[in-house]
Write an enzyme that holds these catalytic residues in place. Structure first.
Site, mmCIF file in Angstrom:
data_model
loop_
_atom_site.group_PDB
_atom_site.id
_atom_site.type_symbol
_atom_site.label_atom_id
_atom_site.label_comp_id
_atom_site.label_asym_id
_atom_site.label_seq_id
_atom_site.Cartn_x
_atom_site.Cartn_y
_atom_site.Cartn_z
ATOM 1 N N PRO A 18 0.403 -1.194 -0.056
ATOM 2 C CA PRO A 18 -0.577 0.209 -0.738
ATOM 3 C C PRO A 18 0.599 0.984 0.039
ATOM 4 O O PRO A 18 1.707 1.514 0.498
ATOM 5 C CB PRO A 18 -0.434 0.389 1.870
ATOM 6 C CG PRO A 18 -0.379 -1.547 1.586
ATOM 7 C CD PRO A 18 0.482 -2.270 1.246
ATOM 8 N N GLU A 19 0.607 2.273 -0.680
ATOM 9 C CA GLU A 19 1.302 3.336 -0.711
ATOM 10 C C GLU A 19 0.523 4.488 -1.132
ATOM 11 O O GLU A 19 -0.083 4.447 0.248
ATOM 12 C CB GLU A 19 1.587 3.573 -2.389
ATOM 13 C CG GLU A 19 2.927 2.499 -3.378
ATOM 14 C CD GLU A 19 2.632 2.535 -4.102
ATOM 15 O OE1 GLU A 19 3.036 3.624 -4.711
ATOM 16 O OE2 GLU A 19 3.017 1.539 -4.949
#
Length: 265
Positions: A2-3
Protein backbone atom coordinates in the site's frame (compact mmCIF):
# COMPACT_ATOMS: atom_id res chain seq x y z
CA UNK A 1 2.67 -2.58 -0.85
CA UNK A 2 0.00 0.00 0.00
CA UNK A 3 1.23 3.46 -0.96
CA UNK A 4 0.02 6.97 -0.16
CA UNK A 5 -3.42 6.67 -1.83
CA UNK A 6 -4.17 3.30 -0.23
CA UNK A 7 -2.96 4.32 3.24
CA UNK A 8 -4.79 7.65 3.12
CA UNK A 9 -7.98 5.91 1.98
CA UNK A 10 -7.60 3.48 4.89
CA UNK A 11 -7.11 6.39 7.30
CA UNK A 12 -10.28 8.09 6.16
CA UNK A 13 -12.31 4.89 6.47
CA UNK A 14 -10.92 4.18 9.96
CA UNK A 15 -11.63 7.65 11.36
CA UNK A 16 -15.34 7.16 12.13
CA UNK A 17 -14.63 3.70 13.57
CA UNK A 18 -11.85 4.70 15.98
CA UNK A 19 -12.20 8.42 16.67
CA UNK A 20 -13.33 9.17 20.21
CA UNK A 21 -13.34 5.47 21.15
CA UNK A 22 -11.24 3.76 23.82
CA UNK A 23 -8.98 0.86 22.99
CA UNK A 24 -10.13 -1.67 25.56
CA UNK A 25 -7.66 -4.31 24.39
CA UNK A 26 -5.21 -5.21 21.63
CA UNK A 27 -4.79 -8.95 21.17
CA UNK A 28 -2.01 -10.65 19.20
CA UNK A 29 0.64 -13.34 19.56
CA UNK A 30 3.64 -11.50 18.12
CA UNK A 31 5.27 -8.92 20.42
CA UNK A 32 8.28 -8.57 18.09
CA UNK A 33 6.13 -7.28 15.22
CA UNK A 34 3.55 -5.46 17.36
CA UNK A 35 5.53 -3.67 20.05
CA UNK A 36 4.39 -2.25 23.38
CA UNK A 37 0.73 -2.47 22.42
CA UNK A 38 -0.22 -2.95 26.06
CA UNK A 39 0.58 0.74 26.57
CA UNK A 40 -2.38 1.65 24.36
CA UNK A 41 -4.97 -0.31 26.32
CA UNK A 42 -7.51 1.95 27.98
CA UNK A 43 -6.44 4.97 25.93
CA UNK A 44 -8.80 7.04 23.83
CA UNK A 45 -8.17 7.61 20.12
CA UNK A 46 -7.98 11.37 19.60
CA UNK A 47 -6.95 11.52 15.94
CA UNK A 48 -5.63 9.41 13.08
CA UNK A 49 -3.00 11.04 10.89
CA UNK A 50 -0.82 9.74 8.08
CA UNK A 51 2.85 10.31 7.33
CA UNK A 52 4.06 8.70 4.12
CA UNK A 53 2.92 5.07 4.36
CA UNK A 54 2.51 5.18 8.15
CA UNK A 55 -0.74 5.61 10.09
CA UNK A 56 -0.40 7.61 13.31
CA UNK A 57 -3.09 7.04 15.94
CA UNK A 58 -2.91 9.88 18.50
CA UNK A 59 -3.86 8.40 21.89
CA UNK A 60 -4.78 10.05 25.16
CA UNK A 61 -1.98 10.50 27.65
CA UNK A 62 0.57 11.62 25.06
CA UNK A 63 1.01 8.25 23.33
CA UNK A 64 0.94 7.36 19.66
CA UNK A 65 0.23 4.06 17.93
CA UNK A 66 2.22 3.87 14.70
CA UNK A 67 1.03 1.35 12.10
CA UNK A 68 2.85 0.34 8.92
CA UNK A 69 0.78 -1.92 6.67
CA UNK A 70 3.80 -3.62 5.10
CA UNK A 71 3.23 -5.43 1.82
CA UNK A 72 -0.13 -7.07 2.49
CA UNK A 73 -1.48 -5.51 5.68
CA UNK A 74 -4.86 -3.85 6.07
CA UNK A 75 -7.75 -3.37 8.44
CA UNK A 76 -10.92 -5.46 8.24
CA UNK A 77 -14.30 -5.32 9.92
CA UNK A 78 -14.51 -9.11 10.14
CA UNK A 79 -11.98 -11.68 11.31
CA UNK A 80 -10.09 -13.46 8.51
CA UNK A 81 -7.79 -16.43 8.13
CA UNK A 82 -4.86 -13.98 8.25
CA UNK A 83 -5.96 -11.83 11.19
CA UNK A 84 -2.87 -10.93 13.22
CA UNK A 85 -4.20 -8.30 15.63
CA UNK A 86 -7.64 -7.69 17.13
CA UNK A 87 -8.50 -4.19 18.39
CA UNK A 88 -11.28 -4.23 20.96
CA UNK A 89 -13.21 -0.96 21.01
CA UNK A 90 -16.17 0.02 23.13
CA UNK A 91 -18.69 -0.91 20.44
CA UNK A 92 -16.94 -3.43 18.16
CA UNK A 93 -13.78 -5.27 17.17
CA UNK A 94 -11.58 -4.27 14.25
CA UNK A 95 -8.94 -6.60 12.85
CA UNK A 96 -5.50 -6.20 11.30
CA UNK A 97 -5.19 -8.66 8.41
CA UNK A 98 -1.71 -9.42 7.03
CA UNK A 99 -1.03 -12.62 5.03
CA UNK A 100 2.72 -12.06 4.64
CA UNK A 101 3.31 -10.60 8.12
CA UNK A 102 5.38 -7.58 7.05
CA UNK A 103 3.12 -5.11 8.86
CA UNK A 104 4.33 -3.49 12.06
CA UNK A 105 2.80 -1.67 15.04
CA UNK A 106 4.60 0.41 17.65
CA UNK A 107 3.15 2.29 20.63
CA UNK A 108 5.48 5.15 21.55
CA UNK A 109 5.50 8.52 23.20
CA UNK A 110 4.05 11.01 20.74
CA UNK A 111 6.71 11.95 18.16
CA UNK A 112 9.36 9.58 19.56
CA UNK A 113 10.35 7.68 16.44
CA UNK A 114 13.87 6.63 17.38
CA UNK A 115 12.92 2.98 16.93
CA UNK A 116 11.26 3.73 13.57
CA UNK A 117 14.12 5.33 11.61
CA UNK A 118 12.30 5.41 8.26
CA UNK A 119 9.65 7.66 9.76
CA UNK A 120 12.36 10.15 10.74
CA UNK A 121 13.80 10.24 7.21
CA UNK A 122 10.65 10.97 5.23
CA UNK A 123 10.55 13.88 2.82
CA UNK A 124 7.57 16.19 2.26
CA UNK A 125 4.04 15.00 1.65
CA UNK A 126 3.48 15.33 -2.11
CA UNK A 127 -0.16 16.42 -1.75
CA UNK A 128 0.66 19.13 0.77
CA UNK A 129 1.92 22.70 0.53
CA UNK A 130 5.24 21.48 1.93
CA UNK A 131 5.96 19.81 -1.41
CA UNK A 132 7.79 22.58 -3.25
CA UNK A 133 9.47 22.40 -6.62
CA UNK A 134 12.70 24.13 -5.59
CA UNK A 135 13.56 21.51 -2.95
CA UNK A 136 12.46 18.70 -5.27
CA UNK A 137 14.69 20.06 -8.04
CA UNK A 138 17.68 20.36 -5.70
CA UNK A 139 17.18 16.77 -4.59
CA UNK A 140 17.20 15.57 -8.17
CA UNK A 141 20.22 17.63 -9.20
CA UNK A 142 22.25 16.35 -6.27
CA UNK A 143 21.88 12.65 -7.09
CA UNK A 144 23.44 10.22 -9.54
CA UNK A 145 20.79 7.59 -8.81
CA UNK A 146 18.14 6.52 -11.35
CA UNK A 147 14.85 8.37 -11.08
CA UNK A 148 12.94 5.24 -10.06
CA UNK A 149 15.34 4.62 -7.17
CA UNK A 150 15.09 8.25 -6.06
CA UNK A 151 11.32 8.15 -5.94
CA UNK A 152 11.31 4.95 -3.89
CA UNK A 153 13.68 6.38 -1.26
CA UNK A 154 10.91 8.54 0.27
CA UNK A 155 13.17 11.61 0.67
CA UNK A 156 11.92 13.50 -2.39
CA UNK A 157 8.27 12.69 -1.70
CA UNK A 158 6.87 10.59 1.14
CA UNK A 159 4.49 7.75 0.37
CA UNK A 160 5.45 7.06 -3.26
CA UNK A 161 6.08 3.38 -4.04
CA UNK A 162 6.38 1.12 -7.03
CA UNK A 163 2.98 1.70 -8.62
CA UNK A 164 2.89 5.48 -8.50
CA UNK A 165 6.56 5.94 -9.31
CA UNK A 166 6.04 4.00 -12.55
CA UNK A 167 2.84 5.85 -13.40
CA UNK A 168 4.29 9.30 -12.65
CA UNK A 169 7.40 8.65 -14.72
CA UNK A 170 5.23 7.55 -17.63
CA UNK A 171 3.09 10.67 -17.43
CA UNK A 172 6.23 12.82 -17.26
CA UNK A 173 7.67 10.97 -20.30
CA UNK A 174 10.87 10.18 -18.41
CA UNK A 175 12.90 6.99 -18.39
CA UNK A 176 13.14 5.33 -14.96
CA UNK A 177 16.85 4.80 -15.72
CA UNK A 178 17.69 8.50 -16.14
CA UNK A 179 19.93 9.90 -13.40
CA UNK A 180 18.48 12.64 -11.27
CA UNK A 181 21.31 15.03 -12.09
CA UNK A 182 20.68 14.58 -15.84
CA UNK A 183 17.23 16.17 -15.81
CA UNK A 184 16.62 19.63 -17.14
CA UNK A 185 14.50 21.97 -15.08
CA UNK A 186 11.62 21.52 -17.51
CA UNK A 187 11.80 17.72 -17.14
CA UNK A 188 11.88 18.04 -13.36
CA UNK A 189 8.80 20.26 -13.53
CA UNK A 190 6.99 17.56 -15.53
CA UNK A 191 7.83 14.91 -12.94
CA UNK A 192 6.85 17.18 -10.04
CA UNK A 193 3.45 17.85 -11.60
CA UNK A 194 2.92 14.22 -12.63
CA UNK A 195 3.54 12.95 -9.10
CA UNK A 196 0.95 15.28 -7.62
CA UNK A 197 -1.61 14.53 -10.31
CA UNK A 198 -1.33 10.74 -10.29
CA UNK A 199 -1.47 10.55 -6.48
CA UNK A 200 -4.48 12.86 -6.30
CA UNK A 201 -6.33 10.83 -8.95
CA UNK A 202 -5.53 7.55 -7.22
CA UNK A 203 -6.72 8.89 -3.87
CA UNK A 204 -9.97 10.05 -5.42
CA UNK A 205 -10.53 6.48 -6.67
CA UNK A 206 -9.63 4.73 -3.41
CA UNK A 207 -6.19 3.54 -4.52
CA UNK A 208 -5.27 0.49 -6.60
CA UNK A 209 -6.50 -3.04 -5.92
CA UNK A 210 -4.37 -5.48 -7.91
CA UNK A 211 -5.24 -8.98 -9.06
CA UNK A 212 -4.12 -10.54 -5.77
CA UNK A 213 -6.63 -8.29 -3.94
CA UNK A 214 -4.27 -7.88 -0.99
CA UNK A 215 -5.32 -4.23 -0.72
CA UNK A 216 -8.92 -3.58 0.16
CA UNK A 217 -10.51 -0.73 2.04
CA UNK A 218 -11.52 -1.60 5.63
CA UNK A 219 -15.15 -2.02 4.55
CA UNK A 220 -14.10 -4.51 1.87
CA UNK A 221 -14.43 -2.22 -1.12
CA UNK A 222 -11.64 -2.33 -3.70
CA UNK A 223 -9.86 0.69 -5.10
CA UNK A 224 -10.39 1.41 -8.78
CA UNK A 225 -7.34 3.36 -9.92
CA UNK A 226 -5.89 0.14 -11.35
CA UNK A 227 -8.27 0.68 -14.25
CA UNK A 228 -6.21 3.77 -15.17
CA UNK A 229 -2.76 2.19 -14.93
CA UNK A 230 -0.86 3.04 -18.10
CA UNK A 231 2.24 0.91 -17.44
CA UNK A 232 2.24 -0.75 -14.03
CA UNK A 233 1.44 -4.46 -14.30
CA UNK A 234 0.91 -4.20 -18.07
CA UNK A 235 4.06 -5.92 -19.34
CA UNK A 236 3.70 -6.79 -23.04
CA UNK A 237 0.44 -4.88 -23.47
CA UNK A 238 0.31 -1.88 -25.82
CA UNK A 239 1.21 1.56 -24.50
CA UNK A 240 -2.02 3.60 -24.34
CA UNK A 241 -0.27 6.46 -26.13
CA UNK A 242 1.87 4.91 -28.87
CA UNK A 243 1.03 1.20 -28.91
CA UNK A 244 4.56 0.00 -28.14
CA UNK A 245 4.56 -3.06 -25.82
CA UNK A 246 5.16 -2.11 -22.20
CA UNK A 247 8.54 -3.37 -20.97
CA UNK A 248 9.61 -4.46 -17.50
CA UNK A 249 13.08 -4.31 -15.99
CA UNK A 250 14.49 -4.18 -12.47
CA UNK A 251 15.57 -0.86 -10.95
CA UNK A 252 16.65 -0.60 -7.32
CA UNK A 253 15.52 -4.19 -6.79
CA UNK A 254 11.96 -3.47 -7.94
CA UNK A 255 10.12 -4.49 -11.08
CA UNK A 256 9.77 -1.35 -13.16
CA UNK A 257 7.26 -0.88 -15.98
CA UNK A 258 7.75 1.65 -18.78
CA UNK A 259 7.14 2.40 -22.44
CA UNK A 260 10.45 2.14 -24.36
CA UNK A 261 9.22 4.70 -26.89
CA UNK A 262 7.38 7.32 -24.82
CA UNK A 263 10.00 7.16 -22.07
CA UNK A 264 13.04 6.68 -24.27
CA UNK A 265 16.29 8.49 -23.58
Amino acid sequence: MPELPEVETTRRKLLPLFLGKRLLGIEHQDPLRYRYTERAEGRGVEEILRRGKFLLFALSGGLEMVVHLGMTGGFRLEKTLHTRVAFQLEDREIFFHDPRRFGRIWVVRKGDYQKIPLLLQLGPEPLSEDFRFHEFWLGLKGSQKPLKALLLEQRLAAGVGNIYADEALFRARLSPFRRGRELTEAEAQRLFAALKKVLAEALLLGGSTLSDRTYQQPDGLPGSFQMRHAVYGRTGLPCPVCGTPIAKRVVAGRGTHFCPRCQGF
